[in-house]
Design a protein around this motif. Structure first.
Motif, PDB file in Angstrom:
ATOM      1  N   THR A   7       0.907  -1.187  -0.322  1.00 19.32           N
ATOM      2  CA  THR A   7      -0.072   0.446  -0.236  1.00 19.32           C
ATOM      3  C   THR A   7       0.540   1.481  -0.016  1.00 19.32           C
ATOM      4  O   THR A   7       1.715   1.484   0.998  1.00 19.32           O
ATOM      5  N   PHE A 103     -10.995  11.058  -8.360  1.00 18.53           N
ATOM      6  CA  PHE A 103     -10.997  10.259  -7.802  1.00 18.53           C
ATOM      7  C   PHE A 103      -9.195  10.007  -6.938  1.00 18.53           C
ATOM      8  O   PHE A 103      -8.417  10.462  -8.356  1.00 18.53           O
ATOM      9  N   SER A 107      -5.609   3.579  -1.779  1.00 19.64           N
ATOM     10  CA  SER A 107      -5.801   2.760  -0.660  1.00 19.64           C
ATOM     11  C   SER A 107      -7.117   4.328  -0.084  1.00 19.64           C
ATOM     12  O   SER A 107      -6.344   5.079   0.904  1.00 19.64           O
ATOM     13  N   ARG A 108      -7.541   3.288   0.519  1.00 14.73           N
ATOM     14  CA  ARG A 108      -8.328   4.413   1.544  1.00 14.73           C
ATOM     15  C   ARG A 108      -7.728   4.704   2.935  1.00 14.73           C
ATOM     16  O   ARG A 108      -8.355   5.873   3.468  1.00 14.73           O
ATOM     17  N   GLU A 109      -6.744   3.994   2.721  1.00 14.76           N
ATOM     18  CA  GLU A 109      -5.937   4.141   4.157  1.00 14.76           C
ATOM     19  C   GLU A 109      -5.537   5.788   3.940  1.00 14.76           C
ATOM     20  O   GLU A 109      -4.969   6.519   4.866  1.00 14.76           O
ATOM     21  N   ALA A 111      -6.529   8.221   2.154  1.00 14.00           N
ATOM     22  CA  ALA A 111      -6.900   8.698   2.261  1.00 14.00           C
ATOM     23  C   ALA A 111      -7.424   9.618   3.265  1.00 14.00           C
ATOM     24  O   ALA A 111      -7.930  11.049   3.783  1.00 14.00           O
ATOM     25  N   ASP A 115     -12.340  13.817   2.167  1.00 12.22           N
ATOM     26  CA  ASP A 115     -13.640  13.279   1.547  1.00 12.22           C
ATOM     27  C   ASP A 115     -13.286  12.613   0.159  1.00 12.22           C
ATOM     28  O   ASP A 115     -14.333  12.731  -0.228  1.00 12.22           O
ATOM     29  N   ASP A 117     -13.118  10.401  -3.057  1.00 12.31           N
ATOM     30  CA  ASP A 117     -13.552   8.846  -3.795  1.00 12.31           C
ATOM     31  C   ASP A 117     -12.111   7.999  -4.031  1.00 12.31           C
ATOM     32  O   ASP A 117     -10.691   9.222  -4.354  1.00 12.31           O
ATOM     33  N   VAL A 118     -12.257   6.689  -3.739  1.00 10.10           N
ATOM     34  CA  VAL A 118     -10.586   6.465  -3.442  1.00 10.10           C
ATOM     35  C   VAL A 118     -11.142   5.257  -4.260  1.00 10.10           C
ATOM     36  O   VAL A 118     -12.113   4.032  -4.308  1.00 10.10           O
ATOM     37  N   SER A 120      -9.051   1.510  -5.413  1.00  9.95           N
ATOM     38  CA  SER A 120      -8.093   0.622  -5.786  1.00  9.95           C
ATOM     39  C   SER A 120      -7.479   0.892  -7.122  1.00  9.95           C
ATOM     40  O   SER A 120      -8.212   0.805  -8.118  1.00  9.95           O
TER      41      SER A 120
END
Length: 160
Positions: A7, A103, A107-109, A111, A115, A117-118, A120
């Motif tokens: 990641t 976007f 990884s969401r981690e 972000a 806010d 969008d993510v 993968s």
């Protein structure tokens, strides 16, 4: 940096996740163990809702610890790439199926509390975009089987 080697995280995201991990394995485990012990002393465990809730919370906490451990062990930490091609950790503005979207590929981690969008790098959209540059067009097959066209409008580094 590619998503397949781990990641991608900014130093800030890595530090934030490491602090969460350290808290959970230290103070967090001690607190949940104390809670379980207190609930156990209330009597019959079969009918003790507080005990079962505490055990469930412990299981969730241990799952999060394992998730964080995996992310941190496999993280590629660095600054956002100053590149025009899409890699993990870049923010993309693209026209997706006729609709403009912005976007993060990654990884969401990464972000964190933003806010944005993510997607993968392993998602159908992420895979289709990896290595593309501004002005490129591509397509991918959505989970429902439809082909979705994508035109890259802008590529920029993610700055958290």
């Amino acid at each position: 940096m590619t998503e397949t080697t781990g990641t991608w995280l900014t130093q800030e995201a890595f530090d934030r996740l490491k602090a969460e991990y350290d808290h959970l394995v230290g103070e967090g485990r001690a607190a949940i163990a104390k809670e379980i012990d207190e609930r156990r002393q209330e009597g019959d465990l079969k009918e003790n809702g507080g005990y079962h809730a505490a055990r469930e919370e412990q299981a969730k906490q241990e799952a999060r610890i394992e998730q964080l451990r995996h992310i941190l062990e496999n993280a590629t930490v660095g600054e956002a790439n100053e590149t025009s091609s899409i890699t993990s950790g870049t923010v993309v503005t693209a026209e997706v199926a006729g609709r403009e979207m912005r976007f993060l590929v990654g990884s969401r981690e990464v972000a964190g509390g933003t806010d944005i969008d993510v997607f993968s790098a392993q998602s159908p959209l992420g895979e289709a975009l990896m290595g593309k540059t501004e002005g490129d067009s591509t397509s991918y097959t959505a989970p429902n089987g439809n082909d979705i066209t994508v035109k890259v409008i802008k590529v920029e580094p993610f700055n958290g």
